[in-house]
Structures are given as structure tokens and as C-alpha cells.
Design a protein around this motif. Structure first.
Motif, PDB file in Angstrom:
ATOM      1  N   UNK A  16       0.832  -1.194   0.000  1.00 42.41           N
ATOM      2  CA  UNK A  16       0.000   0.000   0.000  1.00 42.41           C
ATOM      3  C   UNK A  16       0.875   1.256   0.000  1.00 42.41           C
ATOM      4  N   UNK A  17       0.426   2.275  -0.701  1.00 45.15           N
ATOM      5  CA  UNK A  17       1.111   3.563  -0.601  1.00 45.15           C
ATOM      6  C   UNK A  17       0.965   4.104   0.818  1.00 45.15           C
ATOM      7  N   UNK A  18      -0.241   3.986   1.349  1.00 41.67           N
ATOM      8  CA  UNK A  18      -0.501   4.428   2.718  1.00 41.67           C
ATOM      9  C   UNK A  18      -0.603   3.186   3.594  1.00 41.67           C
ATOM     10  N   UNK A  19       0.514   2.819   4.244  1.00 38.86           N
ATOM     11  CA  UNK A  19       0.554   1.562   4.989  1.00 38.86           C
ATOM     12  C   UNK A  19      -0.555   1.435   6.047  1.00 38.86           C
ATOM     13  N   UNK A  20      -0.789   2.459   6.876  1.00 38.81           N
ATOM     14  CA  UNK A  20      -1.818   2.287   7.911  1.00 38.81           C
ATOM     15  C   UNK A  20      -3.201   1.995   7.331  1.00 38.81           C
ATOM     16  N   UNK A  21      -3.433   2.466   6.089  1.00 41.10           N
ATOM     17  CA  UNK A  21      -4.697   2.178   5.428  1.00 41.10           C
ATOM     18  C   UNK A  21      -4.835   0.671   5.198  1.00 41.10           C
ATOM     19  N   UNK A  22      -3.735   0.042   4.803  1.00 39.18           N
ATOM     20  CA  UNK A  22      -3.743  -1.408   4.612  1.00 39.18           C
ATOM     21  C   UNK A  22      -4.003  -2.145   5.920  1.00 39.18           C
ATOM     22  N   UNK A  23      -3.414  -1.662   6.996  1.00 36.82           N
ATOM     23  CA  UNK A  23      -3.630  -2.298   8.302  1.00 36.82           C
ATOM     24  C   UNK A  23      -5.095  -2.236   8.711  1.00 36.82           C
ATOM     25  N   UNK A  24      -5.714  -1.075   8.486  1.00 34.74           N
ATOM     26  CA  UNK A  24      -7.131  -0.933   8.833  1.00 34.74           C
ATOM     27  C   UNK A  24      -7.977  -1.911   8.040  1.00 34.74           C
ATOM     28  N   UNK A  25      -7.610  -2.102   6.764  1.00 34.08           N
ATOM     29  CA  UNK A  25      -8.408  -3.024   5.963  1.00 34.08           C
ATOM     30  C   UNK A  25      -8.301  -4.441   6.520  1.00 34.08           C
ATOM     31  N   UNK A  26      -7.095  -4.803   7.002  1.00 31.14           N
ATOM     32  CA  UNK A  26      -6.950  -6.128   7.590  1.00 31.14           C
ATOM     33  C   UNK A  26      -7.761  -6.270   8.879  1.00 31.14           C
ATOM     34  N   UNK A  27      -7.853  -5.193   9.637  1.00 27.72           N
ATOM     35  CA  UNK A  27      -8.732  -5.206  10.812  1.00 27.72           C
ATOM     36  C   UNK A  27     -10.165  -5.523  10.383  1.00 27.72           C
ATOM     37  N   UNK A  28     -10.572  -4.857   9.295  1.00 29.14           N
ATOM     38  CA  UNK A  28     -11.928  -5.038   8.801  1.00 29.14           C
ATOM     39  C   UNK A  28     -12.166  -6.487   8.365  1.00 29.14           C
ATOM     40  N   UNK A  29     -11.148  -7.075   7.722  1.00 33.54           N
ATOM     41  CA  UNK A  29     -11.281  -8.472   7.280  1.00 33.54           C
ATOM     42  C   UNK A  29     -11.422  -9.413   8.477  1.00 33.54           C
ATOM     43  N   UNK A  30     -10.617  -9.168   9.511  1.00 34.04           N
ATOM     44  CA  UNK A  30     -10.729 -10.004  10.708  1.00 34.04           C
ATOM     45  C   UNK A  30     -12.094  -9.861  11.365  1.00 34.04           C
ATOM     46  N   UNK A  31     -12.631  -8.655  11.276  1.00 39.65           N
ATOM     47  CA  UNK A  31     -13.949  -8.416  11.849  1.00 39.65           C
ATOM     48  C   UNK A  31     -15.001  -9.240  11.097  1.00 39.65           C
ATOM     49  N   UNK A  32     -14.895  -9.217   9.765  1.00 38.30           N
ATOM     50  CA  UNK A  32     -15.806 -10.019   8.960  1.00 38.30           C
ATOM     51  C   UNK A  32     -15.675 -11.490   9.317  1.00 38.30           C
ATOM     52  N   UNK A  33     -14.431 -11.926   9.527  1.00 33.68           N
ATOM     53  CA  UNK A  33     -14.205 -13.324   9.900  1.00 33.68           C
ATOM     54  C   UNK A  33     -14.892 -13.634  11.231  1.00 33.68           C
ATOM     55  N   UNK A  34     -14.739 -12.724  12.199  1.00 36.03           N
ATOM     56  CA  UNK A  34     -15.355 -12.930  13.515  1.00 36.03           C
ATOM     57  C   UNK A  34     -16.865 -13.044  13.389  1.00 36.03           C
ATOM     58  N   UNK A  35     -17.442 -12.263  12.480  1.00 36.64           N
ATOM     59  CA  UNK A  35     -18.888 -12.347  12.264  1.00 36.64           C
ATOM     60  C   UNK A  35     -19.251 -13.693  11.645  1.00 36.64           C
ATOM     61  N   UNK A  36     -18.469 -14.097  10.622  1.00 32.81           N
ATOM     62  CA  UNK A  36     -18.743 -15.361   9.936  1.00 32.81           C
ATOM     63  C   UNK A  36     -18.661 -16.544  10.901  1.00 32.81           C
ATOM     64  N   UNK A  37     -17.704 -16.447  11.831  1.00 32.62           N
ATOM     65  CA  UNK A  37     -17.514 -17.537  12.799  1.00 32.62           C
ATOM     66  C   UNK A  37     -18.546 -17.478  13.918  1.00 32.62           C
ATOM     67  N   UNK A  38     -19.309 -16.388  13.960  1.00 28.88           N
ATOM     68  CA  UNK A  38     -20.312 -16.261  15.020  1.00 28.88           C
ATOM     69  C   UNK A  38     -19.758 -15.784  16.342  1.00 28.88           C
ATOM     70  N   UNK A  39     -18.535 -15.245  16.335  1.00 34.98           N
ATOM     71  CA  UNK A  39     -17.960 -14.744  17.597  1.00 34.98           C
ATOM     72  C   UNK A  39     -18.570 -13.400  18.007  1.00 34.98           C
ATOM     73  N   UNK A  40     -19.042 -12.659  17.036  1.00 31.07           N
ATOM     74  CA  UNK A  40     -19.774 -11.420  17.331  1.00 31.07           C
ATOM     75  C   UNK A  40     -21.040 -11.432  16.493  1.00 31.07           C
ATOM     76  N   UNK A  41     -22.032 -10.605  16.859  1.00 28.57           N
ATOM     77  CA  UNK A  41     -23.210 -10.517  16.011  1.00 28.57           C
ATOM     78  C   UNK A  41     -23.120  -9.268  15.120  1.00 28.57           C
ATOM     79  N   UNK A  42     -24.053  -9.181  14.180  1.00 28.91           N
ATOM     80  CA  UNK A  42     -24.035  -8.076  13.221  1.00 28.91           C
ATOM     81  C   UNK A  42     -23.971  -6.732  13.910  1.00 28.91           C
ATOM     82  N   UNK A  43     -24.753  -6.649  14.977  1.00 29.02           N
ATOM     83  CA  UNK A  43     -24.854  -5.395  15.685  1.00 29.02           C
ATOM     84  C   UNK A  43     -23.507  -4.969  16.249  1.00 29.02           C
ATOM     85  N   UNK A  44     -22.805  -5.945  16.816  1.00 26.51           N
ATOM     86  CA  UNK A  44     -21.496  -5.642  17.390  1.00 26.51           C
ATOM     87  C   UNK A  44     -20.457  -5.371  16.305  1.00 26.51           C
TER      88      UNK A  44
END
Lengths: 302, 302, 302, 302, 302
Positions: E151-179
Motif C-alpha cells: 500500500x502507498x498508505x501503509x496504515x490504510x492497509x492495516x485498517x483493511x486487515x482489521x476489517x477483514x478479521x472483523x468479517x471473519x469474527x462475524x462469519x464464525x459467530x464470535x460477534x453478532x451483526x450489531x457488534x
């Protein structure tokens, strides 16, 4: 946006050349009359222009401040547009369930991100009063182009299409209601940013404010030679011009700052920002071919 | 809102014609007394009005700034009204499920958007203390007109009807609870904007502030001729008038800016903004016949 | 809030009568000493008080600005209270399902809106340090009155009762969780507004700030006669008094603006605002008999 | 927070006693040299310190304003802490379903509210760099005390325990997900307030700003006697001291305002605010025995 | 960030050494010419530079204020980053259900918190234009490092990975949509903070503003010797230098404050803040080994 370096002298001089000429002629006339017609000599104490100078300084100070606030607000808004563009993309990539119906959902994300890129360019051109940019044709389909250009405010039409795609994603079950509302909020913020830009663009800086300050400035410069002539003789002309230029430049500066969407070198650099958003969003989409732009060698960026 | 160009000299002059006359007579009287009754000559050093001039300049500077803030806040609020009108329409078009019960849902959207257009006009007239506008009759039904005009604050009644329609949409299943709350927030923001306009309209700019500045201005102008007479003789009259006009114009400017809803040329251009919202919302509804307004040839827009 | 017109001269004069007397006596003493005891004549150049005058002007300017900000913030908060009162009512009317259990739900709405009206009056009286208003007894039951007056901060107790009724509405199924949270947010905003008012009320404007400005003002006025006596003789007294009054009035004005909840004519007009809310909310409830208040003929509204 | 009345003269004098002494000695030296060594007499026109006085006045004015903003922001934050403490309590009482599992849920509410009371005291002490307060031991269990004091930032540990209890309440079914998120937002706001206090505490007011203003002040005072000596002789000393004290006091005032968490009389009154929160939250819990604190007889509250 | 104490004289002097030299030479030249070539003596009344001094003081005052605002905004943003880092961690610990699938969920939390720590360091380095920090390699996996540095803007890439992990947590049922949406909002705020830093970094302070103030300053200093030479002779040089240094230092100070991310001693202390976040988040994770950093003995922190 003017860059820090290499602002050509010509550019600065060009802003006040008429003022310099007029004040020079005015000062010379006063000096000639004073030196040659001793009967009508008028000389005033320097305290008189000083009183005017104080109120003028204060008004110019406050006015520069207000102009600066408009300029900085414009930059704030475009900063928010960058952030919301990234947030929209992150939400689309994170929320839309591509596993169920890979192609459709994936295409929708892709289409919406490209439309967002087009939106930035379209907004920049709309504010500058230019016709629709190439990028609009490039990033949306011909059909959509047709539809969207029927709007007076083109970016408004683009946002509505984003909203329609969002409804579609909900209907298809790619996102849930909760996520729809959340992405819709991001669209609302983009809509707000657009509206704020239009507000700054369409609201004339209070005309009487500018006018009365200008009137006081003229009065101040008009009285100046009379209070200097006694001490300096012909040197008065130079000092009058120098002081007049000082005050005039500050007035000009405020005028430029207060209107940040006028397609001038002092503009908010909307094109550059749009290109950066284009690059960032493509990187988030893991797009291979990102358009590159060569750096121009100018003292400003647009 | 005054436009940048063509502000007639008459308009500006009209603002201060009485001040000019009074200061002219006052200055002349002082000059006549001074020249003719040598025994009672009073002359004061120019430093005395200078001290007053400094405090006066500062107070006028801060006051202009506060007046400007009120004016700019008024414009902010109407900018938010534009945005929330668009957002409301986008949410209605995106959230309401027209597929289940096409006609009813469609009509409800249409009715709510038209009512929103009427709301803008109604708010503008309410703030200007005018009677209910033609647009109110045009965009809401006779029955609703009857009901809504029983309110002291007509736009408040319109918002309540929006809320009732929203409840109806929920009861009919056209939107879900989640979407109802989201659209209700948009209504809350519109309600807030209305309240903010009323706050600016109903809050007198601190009367003592205006009064004491005016008192200091009078004292300043009153002392001015005494400190100029020594140097200039009759020319003092002209300079006193010029300085008095400078300061008075700035005081007037602040007075105009601080009250932006008074049905004057310096008003927030609420009618123009309402017309733009009308056009934008109709375009979003894909309405064919959008009302057109011919541009008036004035130095201001209302 | 002082109204624009008819501020009696007595009111303004009353603010500075002691200052006028003291400065008059002081100036007279200096003049008498100067004229009669030639040996101890002290005369200072006017530039010395001018330096002090400049820093004093600036501090008074900034201080007026900060006082104005406190005053305007107070008005903002009460504007928000108006809006949130309307929003609360609209949400109750729109969210609570009266169809299932007509009477109970209807009564709950009615009770909550009346309690909201009482809340405004209670807050106004609490801030002004007055005892509980008649309106409190009128709009809440005797039992509730008993309970609520056991609180140190009465409006805080009222808000808690609103919250309890909301919980009841949820338990009865008249609203869903989602709507409960949304209405709770409106209550939170009202709670915030109350806290903000208390913050302004309880926070003394920095005492050293006021003190040091006052000290500089005294020094300035103290030096003034010495620098004027040389030019004017006894006329010095008048000019000293005039300048001292100018500066003192501006200091007083700041003192009044900075404390907007002191039960004085310069107060935020909380009673008037509470009455307007009363009228608006009753109109939304379609209440027939709305209490009317006759307009008082004063130069201020409370 | 200094109270309006009874600020002892000693306190104000103590702030500038060294300045007075130094300026007095300096002024005396200049005067003695001037009167006795006629050959090296230096006298400068008063206009030179006037120019410096103007820029100094402006910088002191702006700096006072910025210091005031920091002070007022600190007060804002503690106002928000009051509001969010009340909101948290109201939400706990309104949201937690005590009917299902009376004891457990009731105890959890009680524990969380007491922990919130402890949090205020802990934050106040943390900001003032003091050790953990008695109230911490009083309102949380010994076990929790052990855990929480292992944190560098104690209030941060308390907030985490609030979050854990919230999770427990969700797991037990005493609140639903929606309500958990809503209460979590209140915790986030408290976390924000804590962070904002730390920001103000840890951010040194720009050192160069203070330094350069101080340098200009020294230069100004240094030049002052030279421009006064000509007119006044030994009286110059008094006037120099008076002007120097005026400017120094204003500089001191700004220094005190800009650091509002230093355990000094000019502090934000965090202890008093914490006690008020304690009283309010206990009243909401309908607690019988509310701790009372006797009013101290000081010219400030902490 | 410069600390309050021990700022070496060398540092301050270094800022203006060229200015001192040039003004010294200029002043000397004028003095020599004046004393030796009596025919071309030019002397101007001190009121002329005074008028310029007033407008210059005002512009410098406003400009310092605007520079201070940029600096303070930068500090605000990093304060928000601290708060949102804590909030993210608290939400992860409170929302993610570790009971169902202990290991996976626990690891995800751990990974996200460590990535957040890395994000702070990455953002600091990105803003300062430095290469990727050691901490990046330390707190994210090699794989992620590879991806993110594309990424040109490295922290932007890190945030996107946070978002991906969040999606994973939702898929696994560790959090609900609301959270998920609630945590996503925290990520959006972090994304906003990043964008705001970039806005400040990339927006040149209006070049014309700086330029015209500098021009006025030059004119002011250029005229100064001519108005002092008459009174002082060679002493003029010292006074000119002293006044020029006063004004120049204030101009420099504004220049430093306005650019708070330039890897200079006057920077926002981003490294120190990142270390504090590291410590706080590790304490929340109950991590045993928290990296310690020894205090450097400098007059500033980075």
C-alpha cells in the motif's frame, strides 16, 4: 493550492499591478501639486491615517481570519470526502457477503467503488463549473452516464445510484438491514460534504463587508500622501506605494482564500485529491493497473 | 443575499445618509464656533480620540466577527436543510419497499417528498414573518393545509405529519423498525435546523453590547472635530464626515449580518435555496415537469 | 433578555453611577491640586496611558468575546432543549403503539409530554436558584411531586421518571427495544443540556482574569487625568469621566453576558422559552385548552 | 477554581513579588545612572516601546484566549463526565431487567454505579499526580482494588471492569445486545473524556510561544525606563513598575489557565464535581446514607 | 514536542541567526551612510513604521492563532487515536464471545490489538515520511507485512486487515451483526483520524498569506532604522536588531506550529504517544512482558 516554493514574482506582482500604478500616479500628483502650488498646500497630521490604519488593520485581520476559515473548512470537507470514500470501500468489502453469490455481489462492490471514484471527479468539476470529466465516462457505464447527466447536480445523481445498488444488495440478501443503514449513513455523510461544498461555493462573502473595508482602505490610502508629504517631499511617493501594496496584498489574499472553488491556482486541490482517492480505492480493491499521473512542474497543484 | 456585483451606490449611501447629515452639521457648527468665538476655543490632542479609536476598532472588530458568525451559522443551517432534504428523499426511495404494495408505498413516498418541499417554503415564510406561501397549498392536500395552519409554527406541524406517515409506513410493513428510526433521525435533524433558525431569529443580539459600542462611537465622533480643528480649519468637516462614515458603515454592516431572517436584501437567500431543493428533489423523483423560475435582475437574491 | 427597544436610560446609568461619581471626584481632586499647588505638578505624556489603553482594549475585546460565547452557548443549550422537547413528543406520538392497549399507552404519552413541560420550568427555576414552580405541581401528580422534590437537582429526578416510564412502555410491549434506545438518546441529550447549563452556572469566570483586567483599568483611569490636565485644565474632568464610563460600561457588559442564569434582566429568557415549549407540545398533543400568558410591557423578557 | 470573592491580596501579590522587586531595582538603577552620569544619558522616544507594546498586547491577548480555551475545554470535559455518569446510571436502572433474577441484576447495577463514583475520584487524583484516593477503597472491593492498581492509568482499569460487568449482564440475559452496545457507547464517551483530560495534562503549551512572548515582554520592560526617564525623573520607577506588573499579571494568568490539572487553587474543581456526582448518583439509587462534606472556608474550591 | 525546561539558548538563537546578521549589517550600513554622507540623510517619523507595526502585529497575532489551531488540532487527533485504540480493545474484549471457540476468538482479539499497536507506529512514520518501523515487523506476521507494505498508505492497509478479521469474527459467530457495526464505527473513526492527519500534513499553509506577511515584515524592518537614526545614532543598530528579532521569532514560531508532522523537535510527540498506547493496550490484554523504553535526556520528546 499554491506550493511553498517557486511562486513566481510575476504571479504576486500581477495581483497588484493596477493598484501600484494608480497609487503611484495619485502620489505623484499630490507631490507635484504640493511642491508647485504653495497656496493650496494641505498637510494633515499622521495621527489621522493612523486611526484609520488601526480600524483597517483590525478589519483586515478579522476578515483574513474568516477567509482562512472558509478555505480551511473547504479543505476539511475534502478531507472528509477522502475518509468517507475509504470507509465506504472498507464497509462494502467487509459487509457484503460474496460467498453466497460470488459474481453478483463482487460486481456490485466493484461497480460502487468505481462510481465513488467517478463521484469525486464529478464533484470537483461541478464546483469549478466545468463540463463532465473524462473519468465519469471511464468509471460508469454509458447507460448510467446518460441517466446521471440529466441531473443539474451530477454528483447527486451518482449518489442516488449508489443508494439504488444498496437497496438491490439488501433485496438480494448480500447485506442485512442493519448493514444497509450503516452504509447509507456513509452515503449521507458524502451527501452532506457535497452540500457543504455547494454552500461555500454559492454563498457570496458578505458584499457589504468587502465593500466597506475597501472603502476604508481607499480613504486610508487617499489621506496617506497628505500626511507624509511634509516630511519627505517626492520620497513620499515610494512610501505611499509600499504601504498601499502591503495593505492591498492582504486584502487580495483574503479574497482568494474566501473562494476556494474557482478554478484558480489558489483553489482547493480537488483534482489531486481525487487522484489520490482513485489510487487508494484501487489498492483496496487489489486492482492491478492503477492509472498513473505524471507530476507537473508548476508552482501550484489543482 | 447581496450579490457581488452591481450594488447600487444609492443602497450603500441610503444606509448612512442621516449619519452624514448629522455629522456634517455638527462638524460645521464646531468649525463656525471655533473660527468666530476665539475666546471659547477648545482643542484637544489627537491622542485622546486615538485611545477611543483603538478600543472602538477592537469592539467593532469583535462585533463584526460575532455578527458574521451568526450570519454564517444561518447559512450553515440552511445548508444542512438542503442536505437533509436530499437524504430524506434518498432514504425514502431506498428504504420503502414499493414491490409489495406498489401504489400505496409509492404514493406515500411522493407525498412525503412534496411535503418536504413545502416545508422549506413554509419555514422561510415563517422566519420572515410572512403569511403561508402558495407552495404550501400546492404541495399538500387541502385537508392537511387546514390541519397544519392551526399550528403557531406551521413547519412544526408539517414535520409531525411526516412522522405520522412514517408510522403508517411501519404499520403497513413498507419499512422495518430499524429504517423507521433511521428516517426519524433525519426528521429530528430537520426539526433541529428549524429550532436553530428560530433561536437566531428570536435572540436579540445583546442590547447592551450594541448600545455601549454605539455610545463609544458617538463619544469618538464627538471628540474628533476638536482634535482636528486646529490643523485644518474648515477642511476638518470633510475629514470628520469621512471617518464617521467609515466607522458607521462598519457598525451598520454588523447590524445587518447579525439578523439574517428579516426579509431584507441582506437576508439568507431562503427562497432561492427552497427553489433549488424543489428542483433537486423533483429530479430524484424523476418528475417530468419541474417548475422554472425566471431570474430576476436585481443586486440581491431572496 | 433585554429587548432592542425602550431600554430606560436609568437602567444603563444605574450600572455605572458609582464609577461616574468616583472618577468625577478623583478627576476634580487632581485638577484642584494641579491648579493650586504648582510645585507638585505632575504631568505625563499621553503615550503612557495609550500603551495601557491598547492592552486594555485588547483584553476587554477578548473578554467580551468570551463572555459573549458563554451567553451564546447558554442560548444554544436552550435552543437544543426546545428541539429535543419537540423531538421527544414526536417520537412518543410516532413510536408508541396505541392501538393494542389504547388507554394505557395513550396516558403514558400524555404523562411524559406533560412531565417534559414541567421539566423546562423546573430547570429554569433550579438555575435561577428559585423554589419549585407552580407548573411542577400542575403537570405532575402529587405523588411524583413528593418524590421528585427529594432530589437536590429536581429536573434530574424528572428525567429519571421519564426513563422509568420508558422501561414500563417496553415491558408492556408498547415500544420495542430499538425504539426504547432511540427515545433514551433523546433523554440523554436533555440530560446533557441540563448538565451544560449547570456547568455554565457553576463555573466562575476565571477570577484572576477579571481581577487583572480590572486592575489594569484602574491603573489606566488613574493615569489618565495626569496626561490630560496639561491641555485642558478643568475640562479634563469631563473627558476623564467620559472615557472611564466608556471602558467601564464595556467591562460591565461582559460581566452580565458571562453569567446568563442569574435572575436578572440580562438573563437567558428561560421562562418565555418554557412557555413556548408548553404551547408547541400541547398543539402536538392536539390539546384544546392551551394556557395563555399576557405580554408584559417591559424592556426585557425573563 | 478561584471563587469570585475574598481572593486575598497576598495571593495576587505573591504571584508577582519577584517581578516587582527586579523591575524596581532595574528602574532605580537606570534613574540613578541618568541623574548622576550626564554624559551617558540615553533617552528613547516613547513610540519605540509603543510598537513593542502593541505586538505584545496582541500576543498576550491571543495567548490569554488560547489559555482560556484550554481551561474552558477542561471544564467542558468534566461537565461531560457529570452528564455521562448520570446517563450511565439512568441506563442501568432503565435497561437492566431486575425482574427475572432480582438479586444478581440489582447487585450488578449497584456495583457499577459505585464503581462509576470511584472512577471520578480516581481520575481526579490521577490527573493531579496524587496516589489512589480513599474513595477507591471505599467503593470497589479489595479484589478489584488489587487488580485495578496494577494499571498505570487506574481509571482505565475501572472502565475495563465496567465493560466486563456489561458482558456478564449480556451473558446472563439481563440486557440485550442492543442495550449492551448503547451502554458501551456511554463507556466510550467516558473513555474519551479521560483521554481528553490526559491530552490537556500531557501537552505542554507550545514552549517557544511562551518563550518568545516572555522575551518580547522583557525587551518591552527593558526599554520602558529609557523612554520615561526624560519626563519623570524618579517617578519613572513607579510607572515602570505599575506597567510591568500589569503585563506580568496577565502573562501569569494565562499560565495558570492553560494548565488546569496541577493541584493548585486555579485548578478545575474536580474534587467538588466528584462529590456532586456521588450525591446525584446515590439519590438516583435511592440510597439512604449519602456522605456529606462540610464546606471549607477558602477562597477557592478544589 | 518541546518540553517546558532546558530549551538550550543555542536552539532558539539558531532559529534567527541569519536574520540577526542581515539586520545588523543593514542597520550598520544605514548608520554609516547617515553619519558620513550628510547630504543624503533620510529620516522618517516613527509614526510610519508604527502604522505598519500595527497591521503586522495583527496579522502575526491572527496567524499565530491559526498555526496554534493546526497544532492543537493535530494533538486532538492523536488524542482521539489514543481513545479509539482503548475503545477498540475494550470492545474486542467485551464483545467477542471467547467461550464458544476459545482459541480462535482469543487469537483474533490478540492479533487485532497487536495490529492496532503497529498501526500507531506505522501512522507516525508515514506522516514523518520515514520508512516502515521495526514495530511493524514485530506486531504483525511476515505475510501481513508483505501485503501491507504494497500500500502507498501503509496504515490504510492495516485498517483493511482489521476489517477483514472483523468479517471473519462475524462469519464464525464470535460477534453478532450489531457488534460488528459498532466495532466498524471505531475503525471508521480511526480511518477518519488518519485522514485528518494527512490533511494537515498535505495542506500547505496558504502560501500567499505567509508571503505577504513576510513582505510586510521586511518593509517594516526596512523602514525602522530611518525612523530611529535621528534619535540614537549608532545605538539605533541594537534597537533595530532587538525589534527585528522579536517579530522574526514570532513568525518562526508560527511556522513551526503550523506543520506538526515534520520530524522536528516541535513535532506532535507521536512516538511517545504510540508507546503509551502500546503499554495501555498490553495492560488491558494482561500481557506480562511490556516493552520498556528508557527516558532520553533531551529538551524535547518525539
Amino acid at each position: 493550492m499554491l506550493l511553498k516554493k517557486n511562486i513566481p514574482f510575476k504571479y504576486v506582482f500581477g495581483k497588484v499591478k493596477y493598484e501600484i500604478l494608480v497609487v503611484f500616479l495619485y502620489g505623484t500628483t499630490i507631490a507635484l501639486l504640493y511642491e508647485n502650488y504653495h497656496d493650496i498646500r494641505i498637510s494633515i497630521p499622521i495621527a489621522v491615517p493612523t486611526v484609520l490604519g488601526t480600524v483597517l488593520s483590525l478589519l483586515l485581520g478579522f476578515r483574513s481570519n474568516q477567509a482562512y476559515d472558509r478555505w480551511w473548512e473547504a479543505r476539511h470537507i475534502w478531507g472528509a470526502i477522502v475518509n468517507d470514500g475509504r470507509t465506504l470501500t472498507r464497509q462494502l468489502l467487509g459487509f457484503v457477503k460474496s460467498s453466497y453469490d460470488g459474481d453478483g455481489a463482487q460486481q456490485l462492490c466493484d461497480r460502487m467503488v468505481r462510481r465513488q471514484i467517478a463521484w469525486n471527479y464529478a464533484l470537483a468539476q461541478h464546483l469549478r463549473g466545468q463540463s463532465n470529466p473524462r473519468e465519469l465516462r471511464k468509471y460508469i457505464s454509458a447507460e448510467e452516464y446518460e441517466y446521471v447527466t440529466s441531473y443539474t447536480v451530477v454528483p447527486s445523481g451518482l449518489l442516488e445510484m449508489q443508494s439504488q445498488d444498496l437497496t438491490k444488495a439488501l433485496d438480494e440478501g448480500w447485506i442485512n438491514t442493519f448493514q444497509q443503514v450503516e452504509i447509507d449513513r456513509t452515503l449521507s455523510r458524502l451527501c452532506d460534504s457535497m452540500g457543504k461544498c455547494e454552500r461555500i461555493k454559492n454563498t457570496v462573502f458578505p458584499a457589504t463587508y468587502s465593500l466597506y473595508i475597501h472603502f476604508t482602505l481607499l480613504l486610508f490610502i487617499g489621506l496617506l500622501p497628505f500626511s507624509l508629504i511634509d516630511y519627505f517631499g517626492y520620497v513620499e511617493i515610494l512610501i505611499t506605494v509600499a504601504i498601499a501594496v502591503s495593505f492591498s496584498l492582504i486584502e487580495k489574499m483574503a479574497i482568494h482564500l474566501q473562494d476556494p472553488f474557482e478554478n484558480k491556482p489558489t483553489d482547493t486541490p480537488m483534482t489531486t485529491i481525487s487522484r489520490n482517492i482513485e489510487r487508494d480505492l484501487f489498492q483496496m480493491l487489489r486492482e492491478k493497473s492503477i492509472p498513473e499521473y505524471k507530476k507537473e512542474d508548476a508552482f501550484y497543484v489543482m
